[in-house]
Scaffold this active site. Structure first.
Site, short mmCIF file in Angstrom:
data_model
loop_
_atom_site.label_atom_id
_atom_site.label_comp_id
_atom_site.label_asym_id
_atom_site.label_seq_id
_atom_site.Cartn_x
_atom_site.Cartn_y
_atom_site.Cartn_z
N ASP A 1 8.81 -0.10 -0.44
CA ASP A 1 7.60 -0.01 -0.03
C ASP A 1 8.69 1.09 1.95
OD1 ASP A 1 6.45 -1.41 -2.00
OD2 ASP A 1 6.53 -3.11 -0.77
N GLU B 1 -1.79 6.25 3.93
CA GLU B 1 -2.31 7.16 2.77
C GLU B 1 -3.79 7.27 2.77
OE1 GLU B 1 0.40 6.28 -1.27
OE2 GLU B 1 0.53 4.60 0.13
N ASP C 1 3.04 2.37 4.93
CA ASP C 1 2.73 1.97 3.29
C ASP C 1 1.42 0.53 2.85
OD1 ASP C 1 3.31 2.16 1.06
OD2 ASP C 1 4.03 0.49 0.59
#
Ligand code: ZN
Length: 381
Positions: free
Chosen positions: A347, A265, A181
């Site tokens: 996170d 991501e 992340d």
């Protein structure tokens, strides 16, 4: 076969310096001439072909003195610049078309190796027209040389970037996988509970850069003091860029060495930078560079990189039970699940979800199979 670039400080003698400067000047001159010709033709709706290098050489006799391939590359550069310009224009992105200036902090020319015309012997590299030029050989060059770029910066230093076609040995396959992340507070948090901090020196150097740049804007154009300040700003810029690249290279190499599957991501950084309060931090941590490094290293070494759809709710999902918490705000540093009672760093929770989603994508498993795996990770943290 992969392309790999090696960059070195070039140490030309006086005569070679003169010729390099001349080549830089000629490549720039030709680029600007062709650009101006193109613009004139565009305005008068004349779609005849541009003059060839040969025609230019007849018109400007002195162009004959330098590496002719470097001049051909100037045309290719112009075409690339044109394509980029129209691509951005079509996409509605801000863009402009500039002539090349001698006062650019960095000038360069590119040339290609034809039947071994460029080759390395000891700490010297043979270049067209220049002969053998000394360079600081900080590491070995492996592979077949395809092209080189010679550059000179505002500090009067010369560099060479050597692009080689090389065979890269894939790393032995592992059974490890990781979710990452990318954060603002930290640079990134992994599903292995590793918190990687933003390098503080970058922020510090950047504040200094802002200060020095402000000074530069106050200096009178063309003055000696302005030139001096320009050099200072350039040096600082280079320092920041080197520090940042070093950090990103080390981190990406470590992740690639240790993991077979890497999930992160798809951030679409370009869209996010528009949001001004986040912009600074984002450019600071250079996520897009990081992802770029991970991509090509994964390709080189036989790893799998999975990018998760940007609409996947990685922060709002509970990594334990899959419940979605719609009222989670940016301020919440902890994820507290109202459904199963999980309390977990926000996170880290996202990193676990990213890993799970990545594995789902590449394996075609359904969620249930993977959740077992994730829960052990949660318990061991
Ligand atoms: Zn839950």
């Amino acid at each position: 076969m992969k392309l790999k670039a090696f960059k070195f400080r070039l140490e030309p003698n006086q005569q070679q310096k003169v010729l390099i400067n001349k080549t830089l000047g000629c490549a720039r001159f030709l680029y600007n001439q062709m650009l101006s010709e193109k613009q004139t033709k565009y305005k008068s709706k004349d779609d005849s072909k541009l003059k060839t290098e040969k025609e230019y050489k007849i018109e400007f006799n002195w162009l004959k003195d330098v590496d002719s391939i470097a001049l051909q590359q100037a045309r290719i550069d112009l075409k690339t610049a044109y394509d980029n310009f129209f691509r951005k224009l079509k996409a509605g992105q801000p863009t402009n078309f500039k002539f090349k200036s001698k006062h650019n902090p960095k000038n360069s020319y590119r040339t290609i190796s034809i039947s071994n015309s460029i080759r390395v012997e000891d700490n010297k590299i043979k270049l067209p027209k220049l002969g053998f030029v000394k360079f600081k050989k900080s590491r070995d060059i492996s592979g077949k040389i395809k092209s080189i770029t010679v550059s000179k910066n505002i500090l009067g230093r010369y560099y060479i970037s050597v692009l080689c076609e090389t065979e890269i040995q894939k790393l032995p396959t592992l059974d490890t996988q990781i979710g990452i992340d990318l954060g603002l507070k930290e640079f990134c948090i992994t599903s292995d509970t590793e918190f990687v901090s933003n390098p503080k020196f970058l922020r510090k150097s950047e504040q200094k850069l802002v200060k020095e740049q402000r000074k530069l804007s106050k200096r009178v154009k063309g003055s000696n003091r302005r030139f001096k300040q320009q050099k200072k700003v350039f040096k600082l810029h280079q320092k920041i860029s080197n520090q940042r690249l070093d950090f990103l290279h080390k981190l990406s190499t470590k992740l690639i060495n240790e993991n077979q599957v890497i999930c992160l991501e798809d951030l679409q950084v370009k869209n996010m930078v528009k949001n001004h309060c986040l912009a600074k931090s984002i450019s600071d941590v250079s996520w897009s560079k990081f992802v770029e490094f991970l991509k090509y290293k994964a390709d080189w070494y036989g790893r799998t990189l999975v990018q998760i759809d940007k609409f996947f709710p990685s922060s709002k999902t509970c990594s334990c039970c899959g419940n979605i918490k719609d009222d989670l705000t940016l301020k919440d540093r902890e994820y507290i699940c109202s459904h199963c009672g999980l309390v977990i760093n926000r996170d880290y929770n996202a990193a676990l979800n990213i890993l799970r989603e990545g594995l789902r994508i590449i394996s075609g498993w359904d969620d249930r199979d993977i959740s077992v795996n994730i829960q052990t990770l949660v318990c061991s943290s």
